[in-house]
Design an enzyme around this catalytic site. Sequence first.
Site, short mmCIF file in Angstrom:
data_model
loop_
_atom_site.label_atom_id
_atom_site.label_comp_id
_atom_site.label_asym_id
_atom_site.label_seq_id
_atom_site.Cartn_x
_atom_site.Cartn_y
_atom_site.Cartn_z
N CYS A 124 0.85 -1.18 0.00
CA CYS A 124 0.00 0.00 0.00
C CYS A 124 0.89 1.24 0.00
O CYS A 124 1.98 1.25 0.57
CB CYS A 124 -0.89 -0.01 1.24
SG CYS A 124 -1.80 1.52 1.55
N HIS A 262 -8.29 -3.49 2.52
CA HIS A 262 -7.21 -2.72 3.14
C HIS A 262 -7.47 -1.21 3.01
O HIS A 262 -7.41 -0.47 4.00
CB HIS A 262 -5.89 -3.08 2.47
CG HIS A 262 -4.72 -2.33 3.03
ND1 HIS A 262 -3.93 -2.84 4.05
CD2 HIS A 262 -4.20 -1.11 2.72
CE1 HIS A 262 -2.98 -1.95 4.34
NE2 HIS A 262 -3.12 -0.90 3.54
N GLU A 263 -7.75 -0.76 1.80
CA GLU A 263 -7.89 0.68 1.58
C GLU A 263 -9.15 1.24 2.24
O GLU A 263 -9.16 2.39 2.68
CB GLU A 263 -7.87 1.00 0.09
CG GLU A 263 -6.60 0.54 -0.64
CD GLU A 263 -5.31 1.09 -0.06
OE1 GLU A 263 -5.34 2.14 0.64
OE2 GLU A 263 -4.25 0.46 -0.28
N HIS A 266 -8.26 2.30 5.65
CA HIS A 266 -7.71 3.66 5.71
C HIS A 266 -8.82 4.70 5.61
O HIS A 266 -8.83 5.69 6.35
CB HIS A 266 -6.72 3.88 4.57
CG HIS A 266 -5.42 3.19 4.74
ND1 HIS A 266 -4.79 3.05 5.96
CD2 HIS A 266 -4.59 2.59 3.82
CE1 HIS A 266 -3.64 2.41 5.79
NE2 HIS A 266 -3.50 2.10 4.52
N HIS A 272 -1.65 1.58 9.36
CA HIS A 272 -1.12 0.23 9.17
C HIS A 272 -0.91 -0.49 10.49
O HIS A 272 -0.48 0.10 11.48
CB HIS A 272 0.20 0.28 8.39
CG HIS A 272 0.00 0.55 6.94
ND1 HIS A 272 0.93 1.18 6.15
CD2 HIS A 272 -1.05 0.26 6.12
CE1 HIS A 272 0.48 1.27 4.92
NE2 HIS A 272 -0.72 0.72 4.87
#
Length: 306
Positions: A124, A262-263, A266, A272
């Site tokens: 990432c 994952h994104e 965020h 992380h």
Amino acid sequence: MASKLSFPFLCIFFFSLFAIPVFSHLHPNGLLDNNTSQSPFEFLKNMQGCHKGDKVKGIHDLKFYLSHFGYLNYQSNPNVTNPKEDNFDDELEEAIKSYQVFYHLNATGTLDAPTVSKMVKPRCGFPDKETHQHSDKTLHTVSHYQFFSGRPKWPKDKRHLTFAFGSRFPTRFMPHVVRAFSKWATASQYFTFSRAITYQSADIKISFARGSHGDGSPFDGRGGVLAHAFAPTDGRFHYDADESWVIGAVPNAYDIETLALHEIGHLLGLAHSEVENAIMWPTFTSGVTKGLNFDDVQGIRALYGN
């Protein structure tokens, strides 16, 4: 980080100082091309074995790499007069130790083989440490999940978020990104998500991009940064179109849903994680799928008070 980030890498200064070699194949759709090109991180293999006191061509690129991902900041160090120099100095040694601690490696401060092996993995684009410091005092850490500095999050009156796909986003991938939102809704026990009527009106905007694409955080071609997103409440989420994207575990390609999980983390406010099995771990392996981990669930519920 304040309540809103201006861009995900937090290191404009270093883009002007250094340049990681970029090898980019601009194939027609940018999504399923099987041509091979050298990863922008491959140069790190030439640095293997370097340690404090060395002067080796390319060390300035290593400095950029560590700056890019949050481990080094020469801009704020008055003792550094020329960060472009290829000198392995005290600051670089400390940055490598910090990287090694984050990735559960022996903190030797030397660019040894296990460290290089981690550094060259696709990942990432968000930094692991946004503060560029060698301690985590400014990051709120419980277990191994992390929040951004200032703990930016969506306001209490925004429990329902809308999302939209860019006009060139492949329709075959859309259901799998939608499924990633559904998994976060279940995990958070806080958010619900739905497609927006228009792209402009969406809280979260998802698209493919390549190279420099207008957000101050250019992609780097095949095999380097895979995707990036912005902390709340920005809402932008970009996949690198130069990567090979697929559905599921396919050799030499990356699962669209795994990176979405994952994104989205965020986008909701998670930084992380230091837990390798967590979806918020920074690096990814081609041909592998991954789901939410207990650490991810703990993190999002802690952030929103569940």
